[in-house]
Design a protein around this motif. Structure first.
Motif, PDB file in Angstrom:
ATOM      1  N   ALA A 136     -25.205 -40.260  30.070  1.00  0.00           N
ATOM      2  CA  ALA A 136     -25.453 -39.303  28.985  1.00  0.00           C
ATOM      3  C   ALA A 136     -26.889 -38.783  29.060  1.00  0.00           C
ATOM      4  O   ALA A 136     -27.127 -37.577  28.928  1.00  0.00           O
ATOM      5  CB  ALA A 136     -25.207 -39.970  27.636  1.00  0.00           C
ATOM      6  N   CYS A 137     -27.832 -39.684  29.306  1.00  0.00           N
ATOM      7  CA  CYS A 137     -29.244 -39.273  29.401  1.00  0.00           C
ATOM      8  C   CYS A 137     -29.445 -38.325  30.565  1.00  0.00           C
ATOM      9  O   CYS A 137     -30.175 -37.345  30.471  1.00  0.00           O
ATOM     10  CB  CYS A 137     -30.132 -40.501  29.617  1.00  0.00           C
ATOM     11  N   TYR A 138     -28.788 -38.631  31.695  1.00  0.00           N
ATOM     12  CA  TYR A 138     -28.940 -37.795  32.886  1.00  0.00           C
ATOM     13  C   TYR A 138     -28.505 -36.366  32.578  1.00  0.00           C
ATOM     14  O   TYR A 138     -29.207 -35.413  32.891  1.00  0.00           O
ATOM     15  CB  TYR A 138     -28.122 -38.367  34.046  1.00  0.00           C
ATOM     16  N   TYR A 139     -27.364 -36.258  31.924  1.00  0.00           N
ATOM     17  CA  TYR A 139     -26.868 -34.912  31.629  1.00  0.00           C
ATOM     18  C   TYR A 139     -27.693 -34.224  30.543  1.00  0.00           C
ATOM     19  O   TYR A 139     -27.984 -33.040  30.648  1.00  0.00           O
ATOM     20  CB  TYR A 139     -25.371 -34.941  31.304  1.00  0.00           C
ATOM     21  N   LEU A 140     -28.131 -34.998  29.559  1.00  0.00           N
ATOM     22  CA  LEU A 140     -28.931 -34.398  28.486  1.00  0.00           C
ATOM     23  C   LEU A 140     -30.250 -33.854  29.042  1.00  0.00           C
ATOM     24  O   LEU A 140     -30.612 -32.700  28.813  1.00  0.00           O
ATOM     25  CB  LEU A 140     -29.211 -35.437  27.385  1.00  0.00           C
ATOM     26  N   PHE A 141     -30.949 -34.705  29.784  1.00  0.00           N
ATOM     27  CA  PHE A 141     -32.280 -34.306  30.250  1.00  0.00           C
ATOM     28  C   PHE A 141     -32.226 -33.422  31.487  1.00  0.00           C
ATOM     29  O   PHE A 141     -32.980 -32.467  31.613  1.00  0.00           O
ATOM     30  CB  PHE A 141     -33.145 -35.542  30.518  1.00  0.00           C
ATOM     31  N   SER A 142     -31.328 -33.761  32.414  1.00  0.00           N
ATOM     32  CA  SER A 142     -31.314 -33.038  33.676  1.00  0.00           C
ATOM     33  C   SER A 142     -30.609 -31.689  33.547  1.00  0.00           C
ATOM     34  O   SER A 142     -31.109 -30.678  34.027  1.00  0.00           O
ATOM     35  CB  SER A 142     -30.615 -33.897  34.724  1.00  0.00           C
ATOM     36  N   VAL A 143     -29.457 -31.676  32.886  1.00  0.00           N
ATOM     37  CA  VAL A 143     -28.676 -30.443  32.808  1.00  0.00           C
ATOM     38  C   VAL A 143     -29.128 -29.567  31.645  1.00  0.00           C
ATOM     39  O   VAL A 143     -29.416 -28.386  31.810  1.00  0.00           O
ATOM     40  CB  VAL A 143     -27.166 -30.762  32.694  1.00  0.00           C
TER      41      VAL A 143
END
Lengths: 155, 499
Positions: A136-143
């Motif tokens: 979830a963090c990856y998608y929130l911050f990265s995407v």
């Protein structure tokens, strides 16, 4: 657990450490060249700051040695919990593996470690929550927020 | 001024800025309510999120966290007797007693309304005081700025918890840490140890996250996890007529006092609430009610701490000198965008200055609307188990630190300062002076150098310039007060006792 004897010890050890750091900064300032008061060189400001750190730490060490018994009355525990040390170790390990393993795997591992440290629970729930949080963090911050998080060099 | 204020509102009410202000206010309130993460750590944590937005939006959001935390802090103070923020310590005294008497709703309502009035009056005062101070500050040269920055640092050292000497050691260490990187005058490297990433200096955001975020978690993990939340339902948020009769004067006094204290270097929400509580107890005809559930013991300090939070923006926006750590984080947010506040901010970046001021008005309205109807939600938030909070905080910390420079080096800096902060706090060394000194270090060094070079090394310049001399004398009196008391008053008292 109250441990009145160790309180002044930790204080004194930290103060001694600060004095050594202060002396090192002062020496560093001299090496950078202090200059004069009318023409200060790059080492002037670090020299003064380091000297103040060293001098005040020395004063505390001398004063602390003289009234060691007074400090012993302090009430808070100074015992270092294994949890704090384990968290620091987990974070250090994280900085070492992040670039290699990539954000999702490294952060999942960190989250698993943090959850085990904070409160032991069943492995299944720990792993599920950790992986879900990392993804979830990856998608929130990265995407969404366009922060370029490491994908991992081993893959 | 009204034209400029209208300009400010046109900026603050833009949908994007409103959204950032709302996010800041909600996050700030949540942080104030939840244990485990202080205002400064949260401001540091959210700074990387503001890199890609306009400076005014960044400041609006960071400022929203700041005053949102003041609101949230009082909720836990009343319901749990645990101040969410330092500035709500006084609210625990009477607020919790009111809650025990079944009047939690009135205490929470009065606290939110008093905070709103205090904050709003603070903003009105800011509108008038800031332009005057800005104009006055145009007369300042390097010696005055040096004196002001040094005074700010001295006050934080003096007011830090525990020993003043320990605070001074940390302040001096922070000044030394500020010199890491390329020397601003001749470009030579200082204390970089051939590490490329250190050439730009130690990054403030990971340092702040480590010192205030990671070390806080490490300390909290050592404590047992038990929090007793008031289980009773909260009703009647609106204070009674009698509550109002008792509270209007304390709110007015608190707002004025808080405003004046907030402007002073080192002054801020916490001190103002303590002083206001003392004042209210002294002027009250029934001082024995204080500590047993006096509504004015909630109203006065809550108005004072919000007015002080607002007015502490005055020295920051007009002189570029933060009076406390929270406003120092706002300064960092501005510096990230290449803006150094000072007397020219109002003319060079009017949209930023007046936009921030107007956003405070808007923020206060948002917080009042947010807090009163959402108190139930905040109470439910209190039930979040700490081990889940730790997890979220740690993950957000590492992502935040990484995004500062897109490198693991920043996470390393955060971890190193987290461990250092933990050790220093265990040994009762205050960490606030360290961070403030790191932020003010550049200014102190450059203004000192400019003064010394211009005056040929003659330090008497600080005595010949009346403003600088007065500022330094004020700081010296505070720093030397314990020594003066010990040398001058203690022997006299001892002599009187023996006779």
């Amino acid at each position: 657990v109250l441990n009145p004897v160790r309180k002044p010890d930790l204080d004194q050890v930290v103060t001694l450490g600060l004095m050594i750091v202060g002396v090192a900064i002062t020496v560093g300032g001299v090496r950078l060249k202090i200059g004069s008061i009318s023409v200060p060189e790059p080492g002037f400001f670090p020299f003064i700051s380091g000297a103040v750190v060293a001098a005040l730490s020395l004063c505390r060490l001398i004063a602390g040695g003289m009234r060691k018994t007074q400090a012993a009355e302090a009430g808070e525990s100074t015992d270092t919990s294994w949890k704090a040390v384990a968290l620091a170790a987990a974070l250090i390990a994280y900085t070492l593996i992040l670039d290699g393993l990539g954000f999702i795997i490294a952060t999942s591992a960190l989250a698993i470690a943090v959850m085990r440290i904070a409160r032991p629970q069943s492995w299944i729930s720990i792993i599920a929550i950790s992986v879900a949080l990392a993804v979830a963090c990856y998608y929130l911050f990265s995407v969404l927020l366009k922060v370029s998080l490491p994908a991992g060099t081993y893959f | 001024m009204f034209d400029q204020l209208i300009l400010g509102f046109s900026v603050a009410l833009q949908p994007a800025n409103l959204l950032y202000g709302l996010i800041g206010a909600i996050v700030g309130t949540a942080v104030g309510v939840l244990p485990g993460l202080g205002t400064v750590a949260t401001m540091a944590l959210l700074l990387p999120m503001t890199y890609h937005v306009a400076p005014v939006s960044a400041v609006i959001m960071i400022a929203g966290i700041f005053y949102g935390a003041q609101y949230g802090g009082s909720t836990t103070a009343i319901l749990l007797k645990v101040p969410g923020e330092e500035s709500s310590i006084t609210t625990t005294l009477d607020g919790y007693q009111l809650a025990m008497q079944g009047r939690a709703g009135a205490a929470l309502g009065m606290s939110a309304i008093a905070s709103f009035i205090g904050g709003t009056l603070g903003v009105v005062g800011l509108c008038f005081a800031a332009p005057m101070l800005s104009e006055f500050a145009l007369k300042f040269g390097p010696p005055e700025y040096f004196a002001l920055a040094l005074l700010g640092l001295m006050m934080v050292v003096y007011l830090s918890e525990g020993s003043t000497v320990k605070g001074a050691i940390m302040g001096a260490l922070g000044l030394a840490a500020a010199t890491v990187g390329l020397d601003p005058v001749n470009g030579g490297e200082r204390f970089t140890f051939n590490i490329l990433q250190l050439r730009d200096g130690l990054e403030l955001v990971p340092v702040a996250m480590g010192l205030f975020g990671i070390s806080e978690i490490m300390l909290n993990l050592e404590k047992p996890e038990n929090r007793d939340v008031l289980k009773r339902t909260i009703r009647n948020l609106f204070p009674t007529r009698d509550d109002w009769r008792r509270s209007w004067a304390p709110i007015s006094r608190g707002s004025l006092l808080g405003f004046l204290i907030g402007i002073l270097p080192g002054g801020g929400a916490t001190i103002s609430s303590f002083i206001e509580y003392g004042v209210e107890k002294r002027v009250s005809k029934t001082p024995e009610r204080f500590g047993k559930g006096a509504i004015e013991g909630v109203a006065g300090p809550e108005a004072a701490n919000n007015a002080a939070s607002t007015s502490s923006f005055i020295p920051l926006l007009t002189l570029g000198i933060p009076g406390n750590l929270s406003t120092a984080m706002v300064l960092v947010a501005l510096m990230i965008h290449g803006i150094r506040p000072g007397p020219m901010l109002m003319t060079e970046h009017p949209e930023l200055f007046w936009g921030t001021v107007a956003s405070m008005y808007v923020g206060n309205v948002v917080l009042l609307c947010l807090n009163l109807p959402m108190i139930g939600l905040w109470v439910r938030l209190l039930h979040t188990p700490y081990h889940y909070l730790v997890l979220v905080i740690v993950v957000v910390c590492v992502v935040g630190a990484y995004s500062v420079s897109n490198s693991t080096f920043s996470i390393g800096v955060m971890v190193v300062f987290g461990v250092l902060g933990y050790i220093l706090r265990k040994a009762d060394y205050p960490i606030a002076p360290f961070l403030l000194a790191m932020i003010l270090g550049d200014m102190l060094e450059s203004t000192l150098q400019q003064t010394l070079v211009a005056e040929g090394g003659d330090l008497r310049v600080f005595l010949h310039r009346p403003i600088a001399a007065a500022i330094l004398a004020f700081g010296a009196i505070f720093m030397l007060k314990p020594l003066i008391v010990r040398l001058w008053f203690a022997p006299k008292a001892a002599a009187q006792k023996s006779t």
